[in-house]
Enzyme design. Sequence first.
Site, mmCIF file in Angstrom:
data_model
loop_
_atom_site.group_PDB
_atom_site.id
_atom_site.type_symbol
_atom_site.label_atom_id
_atom_site.label_comp_id
_atom_site.label_asym_id
_atom_site.label_seq_id
_atom_site.Cartn_x
_atom_site.Cartn_y
_atom_site.Cartn_z
ATOM 1 N N LYS A 79 -42.445 13.932 6.425
ATOM 2 C CA LYS A 79 -41.640 14.708 7.375
ATOM 3 C C LYS A 79 -42.449 14.965 8.645
ATOM 4 O O LYS A 79 -43.653 15.227 8.570
ATOM 5 C CB LYS A 79 -41.225 16.034 6.711
ATOM 6 C CG LYS A 79 -40.207 16.854 7.508
ATOM 7 C CD LYS A 79 -39.797 18.126 6.763
ATOM 8 C CE LYS A 79 -38.743 18.924 7.523
ATOM 9 N NZ LYS A 79 -38.315 20.139 6.801
ATOM 10 N N SER A 159 -33.151 21.010 6.692
ATOM 11 C CA SER A 159 -33.742 20.294 7.800
ATOM 12 C C SER A 159 -34.408 18.983 7.393
ATOM 13 O O SER A 159 -34.640 18.130 8.247
ATOM 14 C CB SER A 159 -34.772 21.175 8.483
ATOM 15 O OG SER A 159 -35.888 21.413 7.634
ATOM 16 N N SER A 183 -34.181 23.884 3.009
ATOM 17 C CA SER A 183 -34.362 22.608 3.702
ATOM 18 C C SER A 183 -34.860 21.453 2.838
ATOM 19 O O SER A 183 -34.876 20.315 3.307
ATOM 20 C CB SER A 183 -35.331 22.779 4.877
ATOM 21 O OG SER A 183 -34.689 23.410 5.951
#
Lengths: 493, 95
Positions: A79, A159, A183
Site C-alpha cells: 500500500k 481505503s 480500511s
Amino acid sequence: MSVLTSLTIAQAREKLQKKEITSAELTDAYLGAIMAANQTLNAYVAVTADIAQEGARRSDEKLAKGEGGALEGIPLGIKDLFGTEDVHTQACSHILDGFKPRYESTVTANLWADGAVMLGKLNMDEFAMGSSNETSYYGAVTNPWRAKNDDKPLVPGGSSGGSATAVAAHLCAGATATDTGGSIRQPAAFTGTVGIKPTYGRCSRWGVVAFASSLDQAGPITRDVRDAAIMLKSMASVDPKDTTSVDLPVPNYEAAIGQSVKGMKIGIPKEYRMEGMSAEIEALWDKGIAWLKDAGAEIVEISLPHTHYALPAYYIVAPAEASSNLARYDGVRYGLRVPGRDITDMYEKTRAAGFGAEVKRRIMIGTYVLSSGYYDAYYLRAQKVRTLIKRDFENVFHAGVDAILTPATPSAAFGINDQEMAADPVKMYLNDIFTVTVNMAGLPGIAVPAGLDSNGLPLGLQLIGKPFDEETLFRAGHVIEQAAGRFQPDHWW
Amino acid sequence: MSVDLATVKRVARLARIAVTDEEAVKMEGELNTILGFVDQLNEVDVSGVEPMTSVMPMDMKKRPDIVTDGGKAADIVANAPATEENYFLVPKVVE
C-alpha cells in the site's frame, strides 16, 4: 490468469522450497499480469519491476542453497502508505508529489528480511481517508468483481482498495494494507478476500504515513485465512521505534489454522442487527452462526450498548488526529510547493492545491473540534465515549466470550461515482458501521468471505477478538472459510 | 452545534488551507452535515467516565537520553522543494 499467479502464498512457498518453480518465474508472471490489467483496474500506482526482479534473483540464490526466510521469493504489493526507501510513497496524495523516503517502514523491512519481493505500490484513498478508493489522486480503482449481467464498474472499497483489487485479481500473492476505521476489512469484504486488522500495537506504525495515530494499524489482505496468518507473522514485531508497539512475542499464527472451535463461545451482538439491515446480510450472518455452531462453538447473544455511538465518536477522534498529523505537509520539507507572497500564503496555497476534498473536509472538522472553546464538547466527550465502547467489549470478554461474529459491511460493493454517496459524506461513512468499533477499542478484527449476494457479488463476515488473540480469529475464520468456500471473480479485464 | 460561513473561513485559516468563497459555502453545508451527525454523542451519559488516553493499557516506553542516530542532513533535505547547503529554503519571514 496464469497458473503461477493463481497460487496462494502457502502453495507458492511449497513449490519454491521444492524447487518446482523459481521466484524469478513467479515474479515475472505477476509483472506480466500487472502490465495486462493495470490500465483497467488501476490497482498499482507504481510498479517496481527492477527491484522485484533483483529481489527474486536474490531469493532464488537462497532457495537454491536451501536457505531463505518465511516469505522467501513471494511477490507482494505494498500500500502506498508504507514508507519504502527510494520508492514512490505518496499516500496517493498530490501534496506528496515526488516523495521518495530515505528510510524503510518497519513493517516492510520485516517483510524484506523474511525474503518477500516487492512488486510495487498500491492505490488507496488519499491519506487512507475514504471507503471507496475514489479519493485517490491517482484515480479510482476498479473492483475485479462485477454484478451478474452488468458491466457497471464497482468500487473495491477503501481505503485499501488497491490492495484488495490486486489480491482478488491475482496481481500479487498478498498485499499490505492499513485499517483506521475499516480500511482493511471493508475492501476485503467487497472483493472476496481475507483481511485482518490486528490489535493496536501489534504491527509497528513506524514509517507508515500517519492518519489517526491512536486508530491506525497495519495488516495483510490475502486470498485465504492461512495466507493472512503467514503474512501477519512476518509483518508484526516489537519495535522500539514505535512507543505504542507492544512488548509481546509474535506467535506462529499459522499453527492456529485447522484447530477446532469446539467449546468456543461466540458472541452475537444484538446492536448490530440494525434497522433497515438488508435481508441478504442478515441471512449471511445467520449462515455464519450456523457454521460455527455446527463446528461445535457455543453461540451466545451479547449486548454492546454503545455500538451506535462508535461512528460519530470516530468522526471526531479521527479527523482531530488527522488535522494534527497532516499539519506537517506545508511545502517546506517534502512534496508539493505552490509559491505565495509570504510564508503563510505559501502554506495556504500549497495545502489548498495539494489536498483533495475529503482530506480537506476532515482537516477542517478536526481543526474545528480541537479549536479553543470546542475541545471539551467534542474531542474530550468523544474520548470518553471511546472508553465506554471499549468497556462494552471488556465486559463481554470478561463474561467468557472468546470472539464476536458480525457482518463485515452493510452492503456489497457499490458503483464507482455513486451519486447518493457523493452528495452526502455521512452516507459514505456508514460503510464502516460494523468495523469502526474495533478500531475505537483497539481490538483485532478479521473479514472472511462468506458468500455471494443475489447479484453474484461477494459478502464478508467479521470476527472480533480479544486484545492480542489473533489466533482465535484465524481459527474461527478458517472454519467459516471451510464452510463457505472461496470466491473468485471471472477474468474479464 | 453548527458552523456559519465566517467560522468556516476562520477554521480554514487555522488549518492553513486557502478557500475561495464558493468552496467555503460548499464546506459550510458539508461540515454541518457531519457536525449534525456527531451531535448524537450528546445523548450519552459520560459523567464520571475517564477519556481514553492509551488504547492498550501500558506504561509509556522510555529510552536512555543518548544520541543514537544522526549525520543525515543530506537525507533530511533530500525531498525538500527548495534547499541550500542542507537548509530548507522558505519565503522571507523576518524583514
